[in-house]
Design a protein around this motif. Structure first.
Motif, PDB file in Angstrom:
ATOM      1  N   PHE A 180      -0.416  10.604  -0.612  1.00  0.00           N
ATOM      2  CA  PHE A 180      -0.143  12.031  -0.049  1.00  0.00           C
ATOM      3  C   PHE A 180       0.744  12.134   0.929  1.00  0.00           C
ATOM      4  O   PHE A 180       0.802  12.950   1.607  1.00  0.00           O
ATOM      5  CB  PHE A 180      -1.374  12.197   0.824  1.00  0.00           C
ATOM      6  CG  PHE A 180      -2.856  12.024  -0.153  1.00  0.00           C
ATOM      7  CD1 PHE A 180      -2.880  13.320  -1.076  1.00  0.00           C
ATOM      8  CD2 PHE A 180      -3.756  11.303  -0.115  1.00  0.00           C
ATOM      9  CE1 PHE A 180      -4.136  13.183  -1.785  1.00  0.00           C
ATOM     10  CE2 PHE A 180      -4.714  11.279  -0.874  1.00  0.00           C
ATOM     11  CZ  PHE A 180      -5.116  12.594  -1.602  1.00  0.00           C
ATOM     12  N   SER A 181       1.782  11.148   0.753  1.00  0.00           N
ATOM     13  CA  SER A 181       3.097  11.328   1.587  1.00  0.00           C
ATOM     14  C   SER A 181       3.964  12.529   0.913  1.00  0.00           C
ATOM     15  O   SER A 181       3.662  12.865  -0.027  1.00  0.00           O
ATOM     16  CB  SER A 181       4.004   9.982   1.523  1.00  0.00           C
ATOM     17  OG  SER A 181       4.506   9.994   0.210  1.00  0.00           O
ATOM     18  N   GLU A 188       0.923  -1.143  -0.100  1.00  0.00           N
ATOM     19  CA  GLU A 188      -0.025  -0.002  -0.256  1.00  0.00           C
ATOM     20  C   GLU A 188       0.813   1.185   0.144  1.00  0.00           C
ATOM     21  O   GLU A 188       1.869   1.518   0.717  1.00  0.00           O
ATOM     22  CB  GLU A 188      -0.813   0.067   1.073  1.00  0.00           C
ATOM     23  CG  GLU A 188      -2.017  -1.153   1.279  1.00  0.00           C
ATOM     24  CD  GLU A 188      -3.126  -0.518   0.195  1.00  0.00           C
ATOM     25  OE1 GLU A 188      -3.340   0.551  -0.022  1.00  0.00           O
ATOM     26  OE2 GLU A 188      -3.536  -1.657  -0.358  1.00  0.00           O
ATOM     27  N   VAL A 189       0.557   2.164  -0.877  1.00  0.00           N
ATOM     28  CA  VAL A 189       1.308   3.182  -1.111  1.00  0.00           C
ATOM     29  C   VAL A 189       0.665   4.648  -0.582  1.00  0.00           C
ATOM     30  O   VAL A 189      -0.560   4.645  -1.201  1.00  0.00           O
ATOM     31  CB  VAL A 189       1.998   3.626  -2.676  1.00  0.00           C
ATOM     32  CG1 VAL A 189       2.506   4.681  -2.651  1.00  0.00           C
ATOM     33  CG2 VAL A 189       2.901   2.207  -3.037  1.00  0.00           C
ATOM     34  N   ASP A 190       1.055   5.355   0.136  1.00  0.00           N
ATOM     35  CA  ASP A 190       0.467   6.593   0.473  1.00  0.00           C
ATOM     36  C   ASP A 190       0.538   7.528  -0.626  1.00  0.00           C
ATOM     37  O   ASP A 190       1.704   8.105  -0.693  1.00  0.00           O
ATOM     38  CB  ASP A 190       0.705   7.123   1.916  1.00  0.00           C
ATOM     39  CG  ASP A 190       0.252   8.336   2.404  1.00  0.00           C
ATOM     40  OD1 ASP A 190      -0.956   8.641   1.999  1.00  0.00           O
ATOM     41  OD2 ASP A 190       0.558   9.090   3.271  1.00  0.00           O
ATOM     42  N   ARG A 240      -2.569  10.160 -10.641  1.00  0.00           N
ATOM     43  CA  ARG A 240      -2.812   9.211  -9.711  1.00  0.00           C
ATOM     44  C   ARG A 240      -3.878   8.219  -9.791  1.00  0.00           C
ATOM     45  O   ARG A 240      -4.289   7.338  -8.937  1.00  0.00           O
ATOM     46  CB  ARG A 240      -3.066   9.912  -8.411  1.00  0.00           C
ATOM     47  CG  ARG A 240      -2.045  10.901  -7.883  1.00  0.00           C
ATOM     48  CD  ARG A 240      -0.686   9.989  -7.552  1.00  0.00           C
ATOM     49  NE  ARG A 240       0.219  10.679  -7.031  1.00  0.00           N
ATOM     50  CZ  ARG A 240       1.420  10.665  -7.664  1.00  0.00           C
ATOM     51  NH1 ARG A 240       1.705   9.833  -8.257  1.00  0.00           N
ATOM     52  NH2 ARG A 240       2.369  11.629  -6.843  1.00  0.00           N
TER      53      ARG A 240
END
Length: 78
Positions: free
Chosen positions: A39-40, A35-37, A61
């Motif tokens: 909004f990081s 899982e990739v954030d 995105r």
């Protein structure tokens, strides 16, 4: 004495390199993508450099609008 011949053996391909491709990995198991954030801080910095506007940001995105034309894959050859 000569070894016995096997009658049901399939002939080998005359061209080397032709046949099944792959690294010998099993097909049954799929690796889960982490899982990739999106909004990081690192992702936002990357997005700042690649997106030109808000619509482009959403498109990159994975949030495209309904009825959007699908883009061509690969490089355009001239």
């Amino acid at each position: 004495m000569a070894p016995p011949k096997v009658a049901n053996q399939a002939p080998q391909s005359a061209k080397p390199g032709k046949g099944k491709k792959g690294g010998g990995k099993s097909r049954g198991k799929k690796q889960k993508k982490p899982e990739v954030d999106i909004f990081s801080p690192a992702a936002m910095l990357n997005l700042h450099y690649i997106a030109h506007n808000a619509a482009d940001c959403l498109y990159l995105r994975g949030f495209s609008w309904p009825g959007a034309p699908k883009g061509k894959k690969g490089k355009n050859k001239i």
